[in-house]
Scaffold this motif. Structure first.
Motif, PDB file in Angstrom:
ATOM      1  N   GLY B 279       0.827  -1.203   0.000  1.00  0.00           N
ATOM      2  CA  GLY B 279       0.000   0.000   0.000  1.00  0.00           C
ATOM      3  C   GLY B 279       0.861   1.252   0.000  1.00  0.00           C
ATOM      4  O   GLY B 279       0.602   2.214  -0.734  1.00  0.00           O
ATOM      5  N   TYR B 280       1.908   1.233   0.796  1.00  0.00           N
ATOM      6  CA  TYR B 280       2.795   2.394   0.886  1.00  0.00           C
ATOM      7  C   TYR B 280       3.430   2.680  -0.460  1.00  0.00           C
ATOM      8  O   TYR B 280       3.492   3.818  -0.925  1.00  0.00           O
ATOM      9  N   ARG B 281       3.848   1.620  -1.131  1.00  0.00           N
ATOM     10  CA  ARG B 281       4.472   1.809  -2.449  1.00  0.00           C
ATOM     11  C   ARG B 281       3.462   2.313  -3.453  1.00  0.00           C
ATOM     12  O   ARG B 281       3.756   3.170  -4.271  1.00  0.00           O
ATOM     13  N   ALA B 282       2.265   1.794  -3.345  1.00  0.00           N
ATOM     14  CA  ALA B 282       1.240   2.240  -4.282  1.00  0.00           C
ATOM     15  C   ALA B 282       0.913   3.708  -4.073  1.00  0.00           C
ATOM     16  O   ALA B 282       0.511   4.405  -4.992  1.00  0.00           O
ATOM     17  N   LEU B 283       1.059   4.196  -2.852  1.00  0.00           N
ATOM     18  CA  LEU B 283       0.813   5.613  -2.589  1.00  0.00           C
ATOM     19  C   LEU B 283       1.995   6.475  -3.028  1.00  0.00           C
ATOM     20  O   LEU B 283       2.014   7.673  -2.792  1.00  0.00           O
ATOM     21  N   GLY B 284       3.022   5.852  -3.591  1.00  0.00           N
ATOM     22  CA  GLY B 284       4.132   6.622  -4.143  1.00  0.00           C
ATOM     23  C   GLY B 284       5.361   6.652  -3.264  1.00  0.00           C
ATOM     24  O   GLY B 284       6.249   7.491  -3.453  1.00  0.00           O
ATOM     25  N   SER B 285       5.440   5.814  -2.297  1.00  0.00           N
ATOM     26  CA  SER B 285       6.614   5.749  -1.420  1.00  0.00           C
ATOM     27  C   SER B 285       7.033   7.129  -0.926  1.00  0.00           C
ATOM     28  O   SER B 285       8.198   7.528  -1.039  1.00  0.00           O
ATOM     29  N   SER B 286       6.097   7.880  -0.398  1.00  0.00           N
ATOM     30  CA  SER B 286       6.354   9.285  -0.047  1.00  0.00           C
ATOM     31  C   SER B 286       7.320   9.423   1.122  1.00  0.00           C
ATOM     32  O   SER B 286       7.434   8.545   1.964  1.00  0.00           O
ATOM     33  N   LYS B 287       7.971  10.632   1.130  1.00  0.00           N
ATOM     34  CA  LYS B 287       8.951  10.909   2.201  1.00  0.00           C
ATOM     35  C   LYS B 287       8.266  11.733   3.276  1.00  0.00           C
ATOM     36  O   LYS B 287       8.613  12.882   3.515  1.00  0.00           O
ATOM     37  N   TRP B 288       7.262  11.133   3.913  1.00  0.00           N
ATOM     38  CA  TRP B 288       6.486  11.931   4.870  1.00  0.00           C
ATOM     39  C   TRP B 288       7.305  12.349   6.087  1.00  0.00           C
ATOM     40  O   TRP B 288       7.026  13.331   6.728  1.00  0.00           O
ATOM     41  N   CYS B 289       8.279  11.546   6.411  1.00  0.00           N
ATOM     42  CA  CYS B 289       8.987  11.788   7.660  1.00  0.00           C
ATOM     43  C   CYS B 289      10.234  12.633   7.467  1.00  0.00           C
ATOM     44  O   CYS B 289      11.119  12.676   8.310  1.00  0.00           O
ATOM     45  N   ARG B 290      10.330  13.296   6.297  1.00  0.00           N
ATOM     46  CA  ARG B 290      11.494  14.159   6.103  1.00  0.00           C
ATOM     47  C   ARG B 290      11.010  15.539   5.742  1.00  0.00           C
ATOM     48  O   ARG B 290      10.005  15.720   5.084  1.00  0.00           O
ATOM     49  N   GLY B 291      11.765  16.569   6.187  1.00  0.00           N
ATOM     50  CA  GLY B 291      11.413  17.950   5.889  1.00  0.00           C
ATOM     51  C   GLY B 291      11.507  18.195   4.390  1.00  0.00           C
ATOM     52  O   GLY B 291      12.188  17.467   3.663  1.00  0.00           O
ATOM     53  N   HIS B 292      10.800  19.242   3.891  1.00  0.00           N
ATOM     54  CA  HIS B 292      10.799  19.492   2.456  1.00  0.00           C
ATOM     55  C   HIS B 292      12.179  19.853   1.958  1.00  0.00           C
ATOM     56  O   HIS B 292      12.572  19.505   0.865  1.00  0.00           O
ATOM     57  N   GLY B 293      12.913  20.576   2.781  1.00  0.00           N
ATOM     58  CA  GLY B 293      14.197  21.149   2.354  1.00  0.00           C
ATOM     59  C   GLY B 293      15.118  20.157   1.684  1.00  0.00           C
ATOM     60  O   GLY B 293      15.547  20.374   0.550  1.00  0.00           O
TER      61      GLY B 293
END
Ligand SMILES: [Zn+2]
Lengths: 698, 316
Positions: B279-293
């Motif tokens: 599921g996580y991969r299908a959602l695009g493997s997002s970097k939610w736990c890292r700052g945008h910078g």
């Protein structure tokens, strides 16, 4: 008198109508004459469903049935228990009862604005509230009116009371909630005047207790003729004690539609009514042929030692007032009522009234559930029990059976619930268990029958009070409950096993028939049972009813060892002989192995003394039993037998229902691991599941 | 949804060692507890014929009589269970760290091993657990207040069906909210593992947003696994009810059945994690736990295998 004739005619007609082939002749029920009334009440009352207010006129004719002149009249004003937070009831209960709390937004009260004698004298001016139990001046639940002249023995007095009653939000058996009304203890109720000698009284006088948190009621038998007027929304949805004889539509002074109903009943000691526009009303009838299995009649006739033909039951009309959301439980209510009509009717005597009204309390009005009034009971169930999964949960059925049972114990055996609550609650709980186990053997809780469930209320703890204790004198609500319900019920179960089922069943029936429509005390019960059984059971009743003794027997020690062969100097046939160890070891062992000496000590752990049987099991399969009078603190048995003792057990037949701890009743020589392993495996499995559940959030 | 469940189960089968870890994580504390309870119980039942009732149909009665009697000595051990639950929860958090590392980064080599996962992400996961716990508070409050209001309303209406309806509905809503919050919790931790992210709090709420945007498939998968987990208990109950377990063999067989059921439960638990990875991969493997910078240009801490069968399914 004419009412009695009508009852007779109704019974005859009903019996004739349901007798297709004469088979019923064998079970025709005798008509039981109802008792002569001590009083007659004619009452008209109007209910205002907006204000929850009842306005009524009570015309009371009351007879001095004692041997002395009476100088005053005492009444119960039970509703005043809910008038304020200073009443004895509220102080004792703290506004909480049976898991329900009192709604302080609507207090309940009752007031008699006038009480006139036949000559017009109004006794209101001399009205005085009394608190004979605790002297609480704020309590207005017992009221006394001195009479201008004494009422002589055998004379009748007539009084007319104008009264007004405000129903509280449903609490402690009575009240109104929304449109639902369950009116109990709602009118000024004459107390009981007891003659010297009644229930062991030294001198004549009024028995009028205040309303207590853990107490119910006490009243004489009378005739009721009550006319109720309610808003028209209640048409067809009003139930009450007795028979409905009239229903008339009308109009109130301000032009609102009304319905007026009239109920009459002779030979009862209270009158309650209910109404709810939402009620579904069902009529049914106990059919003396179809609803009473011959097998059951045969069994109980055998138990009682009477002919089957003596055990006929009359048809009884059952009216069920059901909440719509409990519609799937209709049959359950009817089935339980019929089971109780049969179970008690066959064992004791047929239900003598023509009708029984069963009320299903409204949602959120649980406080009015599980209560009994003459010919009128309230059940207790939950919408969850609609689900088929819960069909076998015995809760709702047992409430119905229990409340119906009160028609016998309290309804007909009109004991004093203030002073001896065990007589109605305890004996009735015994019959509730009997009927439930007989009629619904498959209804259990985790495989445990009702008797087993009742044991849970007392196992493991020492009683705090004697069973015979005034309802307000118990250590706690828990002690009142255990001492009034479970303990006396199990006490009777113990007596049944001790005396044998036949002797017990006959003695209980004799007691019932002797005191039906009277007010027996504990002494009367004891005397009656002693007479029927021909035994002096005083030793039992003193301990079981009048002491807080704990009953607990145990096996303390258990030994079984090979007897050593003879060693030393012996004299045989005039010769001195010294026996010493032989060189040959093998031979010696052979000689020593054939006799065991086994010693067992049974112990009386509690102060309740009761005869017990002790059972000894040996490895060769032999089972021996010994009787012990159970008087001394302990008893030792020694056996010299060719086989090793395996185990010893006190009370192997589980006669002692009041046993505090059954775990210590037996011991065996060789330990056994299987039970522990099994239960431990199960516990570990569920613990694993519980711990694993944290993985979902871990 | 079904492909994620199927994929999760297949992945679970490939990682039997993880299943054993999860199984042991609850077995060991339970076993220790049972060892402590053994002498107490065998003292009560061993040389007393009364205990034989435990082998038959009346075992509930025997147990209640025992529990009420003076011989009942299990009280202190029973009081330990809440503590044990707390410990188990902490343990499971660490186990999750190890499992997620293995499932995301592969268990070949040191980098993707269970132990490295526990060491590297254990601390962060504990912080995540805090965010998760915080989110549970409003859920509990909403449900509590809602069901109370509903109950009062149902009682004043005098209709038992309403009360029952409210009861069932509030259970359903509570479960639904719990699943959403729990999914976000797991996904944010997967993101932390995938990208070596440290901002677990921020990651948690971002993951929650992502879940709320596309809840259906995730929920379906989660419920599927919860159903499988529940079925291990139900099937056990069904089988267990069919024999008495009065003999030594019967008791042993019951024990085997119990442990098989627990092992399967652990297997479904690992498979649920694997499903969540899909599921996580299908959602695009997002970097939610890292700052945008700095997260935008960063690489995942390990190569995401391209052979994941389900990664593209949800993106349409
Ligand atoms: Zn009762």
């Amino acid at each position: 008198m004419n009412r009695n004739m009508r009852l007779f005619a109704f019974l005859l007609a009903a019996v004739a109508a349901s007798s297709p082939d004469g088979a019923l002749k064998a079970t025709a029920a005798p008509v039981v004459p109802l008792p002569d009334p001590v009083y007659e009440i004619r009452m008209e009352a109007t209910y205002d469903s907006e204000e929850f207010l009842i306005q009524g006129i009570e015309r009371l004719r009351w007879k001095n049935t004692s041997s002395v002149p009476i100088h005053d009249l005492w009444f119960h004003h039970y509703l005043n228990a809910f008038a304020n937070n200073r009443s004895t009831f509220m102080q004792e209960s703290g506004g909480r009862l049976r898991g329900d709390s009192f709604d302080k937004k609507r207090w309940g009260w009752i007031e008699a604005s006038s009480i006139r004698l036949a000559d017009g004298t109004d006794l209101k001016a001399v009205e005085e509230f009394r608190a004979p139990d605790d002297g609480n001046e704020e309590d207005r639940t017992a009221v006394r009116y001195p009479l201008p002249q004494p009422l002589l023995p055998g004379e009748w007095i007539e009084v007319t009371l104008d009264f007004e009653s405000k129903l509280p939000t449903i609490f402690a058996r009575t009240g109104a909630q929304g449109d639902y009304v369950l009116a109990g203890q709602w009118f000024p109720k004459i107390a009981v005047f007891e003659d010297a000698g009644d229930r062991g009284r030294p001198s004549a006088g009024w028995n009028c207790h205040q309303f207590h948190a853990h107490s119910e009621f006490f009243a004489d038998f009378g005739s009721y003729d009550v006319t109720l007027t309610l808003p028209e929304k209640y048409r067809g949805k009003i139930g009450a004690t007795g028979e409905l004889v009239e229903s008339i539509d009308g109009e109130s002074a301000d032009g609102e539609g009304t319905v007026t109903v009239r109920f009459v009943q002779k030979g009862v000691h209270d009158f309650a009514w209910t109404a709810d526009p939402k009620f579904l009303v069902f009529e049914d009838q106990l059919d003396p042929v179809a609803d009473v299995p011959r097998e059951q009649v045969r069994k109980i006739a055998g138990l009682l030692g009477v002919e089957e033909s003596e055990l006929g039951l009359p048809p009884t009309r059952i009216t069920l007032f059901l909440q719509p959301h409990h519609r799937p439980q209709k049959d359950s209510y009817i089935t339980a009522t019929k089971a109780a009509l049969r179970g008690l009717g066959l064992r004791l005597a047929p239900y003598p009234y023509t009708t029984i009204t069963v009320v299903d309390p409204a949602e959120g009005a649980r406080g009015s559930g599980g209560m009994e009034y003459p010919t009128f009971i309230t059940g207790g169930t939950d919408v969850l029990l609609n689900l088929p999964v819960f069909r076998r949960v015995p809760v709702a059925n047992s409430v119905t059976v229990h409340e119906f049972g009160h028609q016998y114990f309290q309804g007909m055996i009109a004991s004093n619930e203030f002073e001896e609550s065990w007589i109605d609650e305890g004996i009735n709980t015994y019959y509730e268990m009997t009927v439930m186990d007989e009629a619904f053997p498959k209804m259990t809780l985790g495989g445990v029958e009702l008797t087993g469930m009742r044991r849970m209320a007392l196992i493991g703890s020492d009683p705090r009070d004697p069973i015979v204790t005034p309802a307000w004198g118990y250590y706690s609500a828990g002690s009142y409950g255990a001492s009034s319900y479970s303990r006396p019920a199990l006490m009777l179960g113990q007596l049944e096993r001790y005396l044998g089922p036949e002797v017990f069943a006959r003695a209980m029936r004799d007691f019932f028939l002797e005191y039906r429509f009277h007010h027996p005390s504990t002494e009367d019960f004891e005397r009656s049972i002693n007479r029927s059984t021909g035994q002096d059971l005083g030793w039992f009743f003193r301990q079981a009813l009048r002491s807080s003794r704990t009953l607990d027997y145990s096996i303390r020690t258990l030994e079984s060892d090979k007897v050593l062969k003879d060693r030393g100097v012996f004299w045989k046939d005039g010769e001195r002989l010294e026996l010493s160890d032989k060189e040959d070891q093998e031979e010696e062992e052979d000689e020593a192995s054939d006799v065991y000496r086994s010693t067992v000590v049974a112990f009386r752990e509690g102060s309740f003394r009761h005869p017990v049987t002790v059972e000894f099991r040996f490895e060769d399969g032999e089972v021996l039993r010994r009787d012990w009078d159970g008087q001394r603190r302990w008893r030792r048995w020694t056996f010299t037998r060719p086989s090793k003792l395996q185990s010893a057990q006190v009370d192997p037949d589980e006669v002692l229902q009041l046993e505090k701890n059954r775990l210590n009743n037996g011991r065996r020589i060789e330990g056994r691991k299987a039970p522990t392993m099994k239960i431990l495996g199960q516990m570990m499995f569920w613990l694993q599941n519980l711990l694993q559940a944290t993985a979902l959030i871990g | 949804m079904f492909d994620w469940i199927r994929g999760g189960l297949a992945t679970g089968r490939r990682h039997r060692r993880l299943v054993w870890v999860v199984y042991l994580a609850s077995l060991i504390p339970a076993l220790l507890w049972a060892c402590a309870a053994f002498p107490i119980l065998s003292g009560a039942f061993g040389d007393r014929p009364f205990g034989d009732g435990l082998l038959g149909a009346g075992s509930f009665q025997v147990w209640t009589e025992y529990a009420a009697s003076d011989d009942f000595q299990l009280g202190p051990l029973a009081a330990l269970i809440p503590l044990l639950l707390g410990v188990a929860w902490l343990l499971q958090i660490l186990v999750s760290a190890g499992c997620m590392n293995v499932l995301l980064n592969g268990d070949s080599g040191v980098e993707g091993s269970f132990v490295v996962g526990v060491r590297r992400f254990g601390g962060r996961f504990l912080r995540s657990a805090l965010a998760f716990g915080l989110m549970l508070v409003p859920v509990v409050i909403i449900i509590g207040a809602g069901s109370r209001l509903g109950r009062n309303w149902a009682e004043s209406s005098g209709n038992g069906y309403l009360r029952l309806g409210f009861f069932v509905a509030s259970l359903a809503v509570a479960f639904f909210l719990f699943v959403l919050v729990d999914l976000a919790y797991d996904l944010s931790r997967l993101s932390a593992v995938a990208w070596d992210g440290r901002q677990t709090f921020r990651g948690y709420f971002r993951a929650l947003m992502a879940v709320l945007r596309q809840p259906r498939k995730l929920l379906g998968m989660y419920l599927g696994f919860v159903g499988l987990i529940a079925s291990t208990v139900l099937v056990y109950q069904l089988l267990r009810g069919s024999f008495a377990a009065a003999s030594a063999f019967g008791i042993f067989f019951a024990f085997l059945l119990q442990q098989l059921s627990m092992w399967l439960r652990s297997y479904f638990q690992v498979s649920l994690l694997a499903g969540e990875v899909s599921g996580y991969r299908a959602l695009g493997s997002s970097k939610w736990c890292r700052g945008h910078g700095f997260s935008e240009s960063s690489e995942p801490s390990a190569e995401i295998p391209t052979a994941v069968p389900t990664s593209e399914v949800l993106l349409s």
